[in-house]
Design a protein around this motif. Structure first.
Motif, PDB file in Angstrom:
ATOM      1  N   ALA A  36      32.832  46.990  33.006  1.00  0.00           N
ATOM      2  CA  ALA A  36      33.930  46.640  32.107  1.00  0.00           C
ATOM      3  C   ALA A  36      35.286  46.618  32.809  1.00  0.00           C
ATOM      4  N   HIS A  37      35.327  47.014  34.062  1.00  0.00           N
ATOM      5  CA  HIS A  37      36.589  47.109  34.786  1.00  0.00           C
ATOM      6  C   HIS A  37      36.499  46.419  36.144  1.00  0.00           C
ATOM      7  N   LEU A  38      37.563  45.681  36.462  1.00  0.00           N
ATOM      8  CA  LEU A  38      37.674  45.095  37.798  1.00  0.00           C
ATOM      9  C   LEU A  38      39.134  45.163  38.197  1.00  0.00           C
ATOM     10  N   ASN A  39      39.410  46.027  39.167  1.00  0.00           N
ATOM     11  CA  ASN A  39      40.782  46.220  39.615  1.00  0.00           C
ATOM     12  C   ASN A  39      41.004  45.485  40.924  1.00  0.00           C
ATOM     13  N   LEU A  40      42.262  45.158  41.174  1.00  0.00           N
ATOM     14  CA  LEU A  40      42.620  44.444  42.407  1.00  0.00           C
ATOM     15  C   LEU A  40      43.701  45.222  43.131  1.00  0.00           C
ATOM     16  N   HIS A  41      43.392  45.653  44.346  1.00  0.00           N
ATOM     17  CA  HIS A  41      44.366  46.382  45.149  1.00  0.00           C
ATOM     18  C   HIS A  41      44.849  45.473  46.273  1.00  0.00           C
ATOM     19  N   ILE A  42      46.158  45.471  46.473  1.00  0.00           N
ATOM     20  CA  ILE A  42      46.727  44.621  47.518  1.00  0.00           C
ATOM     21  C   ILE A  42      47.542  45.494  48.473  1.00  0.00           C
ATOM     22  N   ASN A  43      47.186  45.456  49.733  1.00  0.00           N
ATOM     23  CA  ASN A  43      47.915  46.215  50.758  1.00  0.00           C
ATOM     24  C   ASN A  43      48.954  45.331  51.440  1.00  0.00           C
ATOM     25  N   SER A  44      49.985  45.979  51.931  1.00  0.00           N
ATOM     26  CA  SER A  44      50.987  45.299  52.771  1.00  0.00           C
ATOM     27  C   SER A  44      51.412  43.958  52.185  1.00  0.00           C
ATOM     28  N   LEU A  45      51.958  44.005  50.994  1.00  0.00           N
ATOM     29  CA  LEU A  45      52.310  42.787  50.266  1.00  0.00           C
ATOM     30  C   LEU A  45      53.237  41.880  51.066  1.00  0.00           C
ATOM     31  N   GLU A  46      52.979  40.566  50.949  1.00  0.00           N
ATOM     32  CA  GLU A  46      53.778  39.544  51.625  1.00  0.00           C
ATOM     33  C   GLU A  46      54.415  38.633  50.589  1.00  0.00           C
ATOM     34  N   LEU A  47      55.465  37.916  51.022  1.00  0.00           N
ATOM     35  CA  LEU A  47      56.175  37.012  50.098  1.00  0.00           C
ATOM     36  C   LEU A  47      55.207  36.006  49.469  1.00  0.00           C
ATOM     37  N   GLY A  48      54.255  35.523  50.272  1.00  0.00           N
ATOM     38  CA  GLY A  48      53.310  34.518  49.796  1.00  0.00           C
ATOM     39  C   GLY A  48      52.321  35.026  48.766  1.00  0.00           C
ATOM     40  N   ASP A  49      52.312  36.329  48.535  1.00  0.00           N
ATOM     41  CA  ASP A  49      51.419  36.887  47.511  1.00  0.00           C
ATOM     42  C   ASP A  49      52.004  36.724  46.114  1.00  0.00           C
ATOM     43  N   SER A  50      53.262  36.335  46.050  1.00  0.00           N
ATOM     44  CA  SER A  50      53.896  36.138  44.737  1.00  0.00           C
ATOM     45  C   SER A  50      53.159  35.041  43.979  1.00  0.00           C
ATOM     46  N   ALA A  51      52.691  35.376  42.790  1.00  0.00           N
ATOM     47  CA  ALA A  51      51.879  34.463  41.986  1.00  0.00           C
ATOM     48  C   ALA A  51      51.580  35.161  40.671  1.00  0.00           C
ATOM     49  N   VAL A  52      50.856  34.448  39.808  1.00  0.00           N
ATOM     50  CA  VAL A  52      50.309  35.086  38.613  1.00  0.00           C
ATOM     51  C   VAL A  52      48.821  35.303  38.859  1.00  0.00           C
ATOM     52  N   TYR A  53      48.366  36.520  38.651  1.00  0.00           N
ATOM     53  CA  TYR A  53      46.959  36.873  38.879  1.00  0.00           C
ATOM     54  C   TYR A  53      46.284  37.043  37.523  1.00  0.00           C
ATOM     55  N   PHE A  54      45.181  36.314  37.350  1.00  0.00           N
ATOM     56  CA  PHE A  54      44.455  36.365  36.089  1.00  0.00           C
ATOM     57  C   PHE A  54      43.092  37.005  36.295  1.00  0.00           C
ATOM     58  N   CYS A  55      42.777  37.919  35.403  1.00  0.00           N
ATOM     59  CA  CYS A  55      41.440  38.474  35.318  1.00  0.00           C
ATOM     60  C   CYS A  55      40.683  37.679  34.251  1.00  0.00           C
ATOM     61  N   ALA A  56      39.383  37.543  34.423  1.00  0.00           N
ATOM     62  CA  ALA A  56      38.563  36.848  33.432  1.00  0.00           C
ATOM     63  C   ALA A  56      37.189  37.480  33.397  1.00  0.00           C
ATOM     64  N   SER A  57      36.475  37.226  32.318  1.00  0.00           N
ATOM     65  CA  SER A  57      35.097  37.717  32.235  1.00  0.00           C
ATOM     66  C   SER A  57      34.234  36.655  31.575  1.00  0.00           C
ATOM     67  N   SER A  58      32.927  36.784  31.798  1.00  0.00           N
ATOM     68  CA  SER A  58      31.971  35.887  31.155  1.00  0.00           C
ATOM     69  C   SER A  58      30.613  36.566  31.138  1.00  0.00           C
ATOM     70  N   GLN A  59      29.717  36.006  30.358  1.00  0.00           N
ATOM     71  CA  GLN A  59      28.360  36.532  30.313  1.00  0.00           C
ATOM     72  C   GLN A  59      27.457  35.546  31.034  1.00  0.00           C
ATOM     73  N   PRO A  60      26.734  35.978  32.052  1.00  0.00           N
ATOM     74  CA  PRO A  60      25.889  35.059  32.809  1.00  0.00           C
ATOM     75  C   PRO A  60      24.907  34.308  31.926  1.00  0.00           C
ATOM     76  N   GLY A  61      24.707  33.091  32.290  1.00  0.00           N
ATOM     77  CA  GLY A  61      23.813  32.234  31.529  1.00  0.00           C
ATOM     78  C   GLY A  61      24.215  30.812  31.818  1.00  0.00           C
ATOM     79  N   THR A  62      23.766  29.914  31.038  1.00  0.00           N
ATOM     80  CA  THR A  62      24.099  28.525  31.298  1.00  0.00           C
ATOM     81  C   THR A  62      25.440  28.187  30.668  1.00  0.00           C
ATOM     82  N   ASN A  63      26.373  27.721  31.473  1.00  0.00           N
ATOM     83  CA  ASN A  63      27.647  27.209  30.979  1.00  0.00           C
ATOM     84  C   ASN A  63      28.445  28.206  30.147  1.00  0.00           C
TER      85      ASN A  63
END
Lengths: 113, 112
Positions: free
Chosen positions: A72-99
């Motif tokens: 139920a959890h997925l975290n994102l750790h970023i080390n030594s941040l750079e200017l190019g890391d500036s963005a919007v980060y989206f988390c998403a989920s789905s249930q495996p199966g067709t489409n």
């Protein structure tokens, strides 16, 4: 109830710092994702986990490390941040199966100064 | 590899105008095709999908038909509203693949 929630919504930090973004889903899905959206709205997958196991790892710098303590959890750790890391980060989920449909969080806007 | 190309934006229309946002794809086999919409300050939401050739996906007055012969999945709406202002993403999932590949997004603005 929010299906996919991520925190924080905004993150402003200095170059070189280390930061984390957290994501939780209450949909009972087995698969979770991190996407990065740049300033031109281009959306690109970074990682995907299925039931705590890494299944997709696109060409992303080693400074980015996802962690899934449970499905139920997925975290994102970023080390030594750079200017190019500036963005919007989206988390998403789905249930495996067709489409299966992706459910997205509302995004974390990261600004590296 | 699989890829999606969308019509360049931004697109600006008046209310009640007819909308078309073009989307073409490159993929082997029989991918599934999707349109996602992102309203300001929110994450993406699935708008509609089609899983095989000649299928038509529809939702909220929007439609798109899976055309294998032209490898296209153009989004259409007969009469747009101000509330349709958003960024629209075409996407595909390759046959048997896990990953969803997105187009570059098209920003749509509808003026009253």
């Amino acid at each position: 109830d929010t299906a996919v929630s991520q925190t924080p919504k905004y993150l402003v930090t200095q170059m070189g710092n280390d930061k984390s973004i957290k994501c939780e889903q209450n949909l009972g899905h087995d698969t979770m994702y991190w996407y990065k959206q740049d300033s031109k709205k281009f959306l690109k997958i970074m990682f995907s986990y299925n039931n705590k196991e890494l299944i997709i790892n696109e060409t992303v710098p080693n400074r980015f490390s996802p962690k899934s303590p449970d499905k139920a959890h997925l975290n994102l750790h970023i080390n030594s941040l750079e200017l190019g890391d500036s963005a919007v980060y989206f988390c998403a989920s789905s249930q495996p199966g067709t489409n299966e449909k992706l459910f997205f969080g509302s995004g974390t806007q990261l600004s590296v100064l | 590899g699989n890829s999606v190309t969308q019509m360049e934006g931004p697109v600006t229309l008046s209310e009640e105008a007819f909308l078309t946002i073009n989307c073409t794809y490159t993929a082997t086999g029989y991918p599934s095709l999707f349109w996602y919409v992102q309203y300001p300050g929110e994450g993406l939401q699935l708008l509609l999908k089609a899983t095989k050739a000649d299928d038509k996906g529809s939702n909220k007055g929007f439609e798109a038909t899976y055309r294998k012969e032209t490898t296209s999945f153009h989004l259409e709406k007969g009469s747009v509203q101000v509330s349709d202002s958003a960024v629209y993403f075409c996407a595909l999932r390759g046959q048997g693949a896990q990953k969803l590949v997105f187009g570059q997004g098209t920003r749509l603005t509808i003026n009253p």
